[in-house]
Design an enzyme around this catalytic site. Sequence first.
Site, PDB file in Angstrom:
ATOM      1  CB  THR A  89      -0.934  -0.009   1.224  1.00 35.41           C
ATOM      2  OG1 THR A  89      -1.805  -1.129   1.121  1.00 35.41           O
ATOM      3  CG2 THR A  89      -1.724   1.264   1.352  1.00 35.41           C
ATOM      4  CG  ASN A 114       2.079  -7.385   8.719  1.00 34.12           C
ATOM      5  OD1 ASN A 114       2.033  -6.151   8.742  1.00 34.12           O
ATOM      6  ND2 ASN A 114       1.157  -8.124   8.091  1.00 34.12           N
ATOM      7  CG  LEU A 116       5.234  -4.744   8.115  1.00 36.97           C
ATOM      8  CD1 LEU A 116       5.141  -5.301   6.704  1.00 36.97           C
ATOM      9  CD2 LEU A 116       6.685  -4.529   8.508  1.00 36.97           C
ATOM     10  CG  ASN A 146      -3.392  -1.806  -1.661  1.00 36.69           C
ATOM     11  OD1 ASN A 146      -3.424  -0.972  -0.774  1.00 36.69           O
ATOM     12  ND2 ASN A 146      -3.997  -2.982  -1.563  1.00 36.69           N
ATOM     13  CB  SER A 182      -4.075  -2.371   7.005  1.00 40.85           C
ATOM     14  OG  SER A 182      -3.004  -2.529   7.923  1.00 40.85           O
ATOM     15  CE  LYS A 224      -5.807  -7.401   0.889  1.00 39.69           C
ATOM     16  NZ  LYS A 224      -4.370  -7.521   0.545  1.00 39.69           N
ATOM     17  CE1 TYR A 325       4.399 -10.978   2.008  1.00 38.89           C
ATOM     18  CE2 TYR A 325       2.712  -9.332   2.277  1.00 38.89           C
ATOM     19  CZ  TYR A 325       3.995  -9.771   2.497  1.00 38.89           C
ATOM     20  OH  TYR A 325       4.871  -8.972   3.196  1.00 38.89           O
ATOM     21  CB  THR A 326       1.709 -15.620   4.064  1.00 37.40           C
ATOM     22  OG1 THR A 326       1.413 -14.309   4.556  1.00 37.40           O
ATOM     23  CG2 THR A 326       2.409 -16.408   5.156  1.00 37.40           C
TER      24      THR A 326
END
Length: 345
Positions: A89, A114, A116, A146, A182, A224, A325-326
């Site tokens: 993002t 995470n 972050l 994003n 998020s 999202k 992703y992961t």
Amino acid sequence: MALVPYPLTRPFLFGMDPEAAHELTLGSIARFQNTPLQCLWSQSRIADPVTVAGLRFPNRIGLAAGLDKNGRCIDGLGAMGFGFIEVGTVTPLGQPGNPKPRMFRLPEKNALINRLGFNNEGLASFLANVQRATSFRRNGGLLGLNIGKNAVTPIENAADDYLIALAGVYPHADYVTVNISSPNTKNLRALQSDAALDALLGALQTRRLALATEHGRSVPMFVKIAPDLDEAQVRVIAATLRHNGIDGVIATNTTLARDAVAGLAHADEAGGLSGAPVLAASNRVIAQLRAELGGAYPIIGVGGVLSGADARSKRAAGADLVQVYTGLIYRGPALVPECARALRG
């Protein structure tokens, strides 16, 4: 086919701090993308073209936002066989994110936590990186950008940041994703609530229509959302997406739930949990979205994909496209063609 099998390099990377390993990997990809050394991680792209939201995707497997926040490695990551890549993002201004340590592995469950906090270099640097990427898009890959809000921006002014970011990324995106889910930016998930979401999406849609006229093309916009939503919340979100003419939805972001990892080292760390434990919750949200939105509405499924079978479960739940992703961290680049094959046909 990658010349260096990931199982040989994973022990080295997993011996490092997770964020340090992440930065080392991205730095190496950024340095050696579009050079002969790209063969160290490249994979053949599986052809499975599909049209979603008016865009022609080379295949159904994509990279989720968050891995390449600054868009430094688009071409190198694209060499892994993705049909589409989402970067960010990005926020209008650069910001450092939350204090370290802020990323934790839970290898017993193929998971990460995470916190972050939208760490990124800001819109200007991000767009410069995006414009330097050439080979992925030249070879038919699609690029999602994003966008989010800065941490210092009060939540009541969040729309200002999203509108700035939308205007900046619009000319360079194949699609834009509005990240309101998020868990690592204070109060961000409040934007998923009824009135706040309607106001934000209404403002973004108005700006997007103006940008479409200005640039002579319509860029699809996705939203999202989180997995930590009950049926009533998903129902309201689906109706709000429809009401505001939003093109598609990405389900889901990371979860705050810890039931699946209770008792493990780092399980109580604050932040969003990703990886295998998110699969069921993500698929539940996808299935309800499909039921609420109908068969033609574009849905991108993400969360807990560590195998081709996991990718198929997203399709079975109702996703048109799937992101990883992961799973890439635990499985390596070979996961991409595995999922693409599983989703083909």
